[in-house]
Design a protein around this motif. Structure first.
Motif, short mmCIF file in Angstrom:
data_model
loop_
_atom_site.label_atom_id
_atom_site.label_comp_id
_atom_site.label_asym_id
_atom_site.label_seq_id
_atom_site.Cartn_x
_atom_site.Cartn_y
_atom_site.Cartn_z
N PHE A 93 -2.80 -9.55 -11.52
CA PHE A 93 -3.43 -8.55 -10.65
C PHE A 93 -3.44 -9.00 -9.19
O PHE A 93 -2.97 -8.28 -8.31
N THR A 94 -3.98 -10.17 -8.94
CA THR A 94 -4.21 -10.58 -7.54
C THR A 94 -2.94 -11.07 -6.85
O THR A 94 -2.65 -10.66 -5.72
N LEU A 95 -2.17 -11.95 -7.48
CA LEU A 95 -0.98 -12.47 -6.82
C LEU A 95 0.04 -11.38 -6.54
O LEU A 95 0.59 -11.28 -5.44
N VAL A 96 0.30 -10.52 -7.54
CA VAL A 96 1.24 -9.42 -7.32
C VAL A 96 0.68 -8.45 -6.29
O VAL A 96 1.40 -7.94 -5.43
N GLY A 97 -0.62 -8.20 -6.36
CA GLY A 97 -1.26 -7.32 -5.38
C GLY A 97 -1.17 -7.87 -3.97
O GLY A 97 -0.92 -7.12 -3.01
N LEU A 98 -1.32 -9.18 -3.82
CA LEU A 98 -1.22 -9.81 -2.49
C LEU A 98 0.21 -9.72 -1.95
O LEU A 98 0.41 -9.49 -0.76
N GLN A 99 1.19 -9.90 -2.83
CA GLN A 99 2.58 -9.75 -2.39
C GLN A 99 2.82 -8.36 -1.83
O GLN A 99 3.39 -8.18 -0.75
N GLU A 100 2.38 -7.36 -2.59
CA GLU A 100 2.59 -5.97 -2.19
C GLU A 100 1.80 -5.65 -0.93
O GLU A 100 2.30 -4.97 -0.02
N TYR A 101 0.57 -6.14 -0.86
CA TYR A 101 -0.29 -5.85 0.29
C TYR A 101 0.30 -6.42 1.58
O TYR A 101 0.44 -5.71 2.58
N PHE A 102 0.67 -7.69 1.57
CA PHE A 102 1.13 -8.32 2.80
C PHE A 102 2.54 -7.85 3.19
O PHE A 102 2.91 -7.92 4.35
N SER A 113 -3.72 5.99 2.82
CA SER A 113 -4.58 5.37 1.81
C SER A 113 -4.43 6.03 0.45
O SER A 113 -4.66 5.42 -0.57
N LYS A 114 -4.02 7.29 0.41
CA LYS A 114 -3.84 7.96 -0.86
C LYS A 114 -2.80 7.25 -1.72
O LYS A 114 -2.89 7.20 -2.94
N TYR A 115 -1.77 6.69 -1.08
CA TYR A 115 -0.69 6.06 -1.81
C TYR A 115 -0.78 4.54 -1.77
O TYR A 115 0.12 3.87 -2.24
N THR A 116 -1.80 4.02 -1.17
CA THR A 116 -1.88 2.58 -0.99
C THR A 116 -3.04 1.97 -1.75
O THR A 116 -2.96 0.88 -2.22
N ILE A 176 -4.04 -1.03 -3.66
CA ILE A 176 -3.66 -2.45 -3.65
C ILE A 176 -4.89 -3.34 -3.65
O ILE A 176 -4.97 -4.33 -4.39
N LEU A 177 -5.88 -3.03 -2.83
CA LEU A 177 -7.07 -3.88 -2.74
C LEU A 177 -7.90 -3.81 -4.02
O LEU A 177 -8.55 -4.80 -4.39
N GLN A 178 -7.89 -2.68 -4.71
CA GLN A 178 -8.58 -2.60 -6.00
C GLN A 178 -7.89 -3.52 -7.02
O GLN A 178 -8.55 -4.17 -7.83
N ARG A 179 -6.57 -3.56 -6.96
CA ARG A 179 -5.84 -4.45 -7.86
C ARG A 179 -6.16 -5.92 -7.56
O ARG A 179 -6.39 -6.71 -8.47
N ILE A 180 -6.20 -6.27 -6.28
CA ILE A 180 -6.53 -7.64 -5.90
C ILE A 180 -7.94 -8.00 -6.36
O ILE A 180 -8.17 -9.09 -6.91
N GLY A 181 -8.88 -7.11 -6.13
CA GLY A 181 -10.27 -7.36 -6.54
C GLY A 181 -10.42 -7.52 -8.04
O GLY A 181 -11.21 -8.36 -8.51
#
Length: 597
Positions: free
Chosen positions: A477-486, A594-597, A422-427
């Motif tokens: 990348f970032t907005l969808v990643g932030l939704q999933e992350y939070f 972390s393997k799946y996240t 997820i954080l790689q997607r946000i970055g």
């Protein structure tokens, strides 16, 4: 014989898992949901439908707000952009309150209903302000100064919409994700796709808003557009109510702040006690005792908080632990939930730079389009707010390519169910936002030079297309990643608040944008004696503001990478589940690490 007994137990467990939803959710009658009749996509589609209408209304207003403030209310550029940012900031920070109410007291379904009613009230008042004689902007067609009554009604209406959005956004999105069970292999994969298709539905609403609605506002009238938005929102509310028998519900769990405070109090009270190296010696409930959410595994970071779970009298461990006050003894899961929230703070902070860049697409980008040549053919002029179509289209295409092509390809290389973390997607999205600001600075510089050389003509708005398209890719990348992350990384009982945390990034960035404008403008006047933000764009230096944003984003990305590398993802305790392996049934540990996240 014993072997056959074990096989039968496994088969029974597998059959139960397939028939019933065993994640503490309930159906509309308050009973354990039947998997075949509730949840998954059959329920999520009703929820995405109301999100479509909400985004249609929101962006029908948001993308034209600067235009409205400058043309109808006759505010200058700086005041209009600030008012737009204030409204955007309040609208995206209100979900913190709405998410708290949904998780703690009302539940997500009831919060969505209440918020939609408030939203409708705002839309109705906004529409009436164009038809009731006493609330109209002016009596005459040419309006030099709007009537105060119209101005008051307008701001009350849009802030009612802010309040409605505050309950609608966090509760609805998390309610949609609740329709998929984490412990079921097939539904877990569906949930990974849910945030992508949720965003695609969201973008469809945005796309309709910035084409059809904006065109109606520009060519037919704001009142007619208001009637359409009100009708669509009322219709979507009925659709949402029709889906009630298919939903899975989660009961509100009370204030999430109390357990957090208990962990801090217990850790401080036992600060002098040694913390055991073996996490199994810390206090935790059994799976049978813990009925809300999932048990979390102990992690190595923030070890001081682990002292809250230290059992003081090991000699009478069981009896002592059960009688201890939660202000003196916390479970490992409660400690880990506090750690999750603390770990989120730097991630939240270092995504603000992205929010600053994203804010420009609905303010300064649109204002640039207003004064540029938007002719497609001689007789058709594109409304300035419709330029936002490029962001929505770019986002939809990017999400589709990511979901259908990149994720399957990346899974083969990384072994990660998500393709990348997820954080790689946000970055990745933050890098695209940096590129967008660089392009915007170069284009604005060219526009200023063109204006000086060609006093009677304006540069084509097609030059703005690259910055709109690239910021759309960044959003994918970032907005969808932030939704999933939070949603994924907050405690299970705080998932509406988790979505609110994601929205608050954009809200805080809107206020930060106003602060940055004020500071940079003051410094510019001190150094060169000339403001960066004049009465119009031709007397401003917006290119320098874009370069400032690009520099801040570049520095921010470096810090984000450092924080992301050190981040510890949520670790759920393995639970015995049955993997769907065709004819062969075997036990499998369902684990979110972390393997799946």
């Amino acid at each position: 014989m014993e072997h056959n007994k074990i096989d039968k137990e496994l088969q029974d467990s597998y059959d139960d898992q397939q028939k019933w939803v065993l994640d503490s959710s309930l159906d509309s009658r308050g009973e354990i949901p039947v998997r075949a009749r509730t949840g998954a996509w059959r329920a999520a589609l009703f929820i995405i439908a109301i999100e479509f209408s909400e985004r249609l209304s929101y962006f029908g207003i948001a993308t034209s707000l600067v235009v409205y403030l400058t043309t109808i209310l006759h505010q200058d550029l700086k005041m209009a952009v600030r008012n737009a940012n204030y409204w955007s900031g309040v609208t995206t920070l209100m979900p913190l309150l709405g998410g708290f109410v949904a998780d703690a007291y009302l539940g997500r379904y009831a919060t969505v209903l209440l918020a939609t009613v408030i939203y409708l009230m705002g839309l109705i008042l906004l529409t009436l302000s164009w038809f009731i004689p006493g609330l109209k902007a002016c009596h005459e067609e040419m309006c030099v100064e709007p009537r105060k009554a119209h101005e008051i009604a307008f701001f009350i209406a849009i802030y009612l919409i802010s309040i409605g959005t505050g309950g609608h956004k966090p509760a609805l999105e998390s309610f949609g994700a609740d329709q998929f069970e984490d412990g079921h292999p097939e539904e877990r994969k569906m949930k990974m796709s849910y945030f992508n298709w949720w965003s695609a539905g969201l973008c469809a609403g945005v796309l309709t808003a910035v084409t059809a609605i904006v065109y109606i506002e520009d060519r037919i009238g704001w009142g007619v557009a208001g009637i359409i938005l009100t009708t669509v929102m009322a219709t979507s509310l009925l659709i949402f109510l029709v889906g009630k028998p298919f939903y899975r519900y989660r009961a509100p769990s009370g204030s999430p702040l109390t357990p957090m405070l208990q962990v801090f109090v217990a850790a401080i009270a036992k600060r002098n006690l040694p913390c055991p190296n073996d996490s199994s010696l810390l206090h935790e409930l059994s799976r049978e005792e813990y009925t809300k959410g999932r048990l979390l595994s102990s992690t190595k970071n923030l070890k001081f908080l682990d002292k809250a779970a230290v059992i003081e009298d090991r000699g009478s461990e069981n009896g002592k632990a059960e009688k201890q006050s939660p202000w003196r003894l916390a479970t490992v899961t409660k400690v880990e939930e506090v750690k999750l929230l603390i770990n989120m703070i730097p991630i939240w902070f270092f995504t603000l730079a992205f929010g600053l860049c994203a804010t420009q697409s609905s303010t300064f980008f649109i204002k640039q389009a207003i004064i540029m040549d938007r002719h497609i053919v001689h007789s058709f002029v594109v409304p300035p707010s419709s330029m936002f179509t490029l962001v929505a289209l770019s986002m939809i295409i990017s999400i589709t390519v990511y979901e259908k092509l990149l994720v399957p390809l990346l899974r083969r290389f990384t072994g990660n169910e998500r393709g990348i973390s997820i954080l790689q997607r946000i970055g990745t999205g933050m890098v695209f936002s940096l590129i967008s600001m660089i392009i915007a600075a170069l284009v604005e510089r060219k526009r200023l030079d063109y204006t000086k050389q060609h006093h009677m003509t304006t540069m084509s708005a097609i030059w703005l297309a690259p910055q709109f398209i690239v910021i759309g890719i960044a959003d994918a990348f970032t907005l969808v990643g932030l939704q999933e992350y939070f949603y994924d990384q907050v405690p299970d009982s705080m998932r509406s608040l988790g979505i609110a945390f994601y929205l608050s990034v954009i809200g805080a960035a809107s206020f930060a944008n106003n602060l940055l404008m004020t500071v940079s403008d003051h410094l510019a006047e001190e150094i060169s004696g000339k403001s960066w933000f004049g009465k119009d764009l031709n007397s401003s230096r917006l290119d320098r503001f874009y370069w400032t944003l690009a520099a801040l984003t570049a520095v921010n990305i470096c810090f984000f990478v450092i924080v992301a590398k050190r981040y510890t993802y949520k670790s759920v305790q393995p639970s015995l589940a049955i993997a769907d392996g065709g004819d062969d049934i075997e036990t499998a540990s369902v684990r979110n690490t972390s393997k799946y996240t």
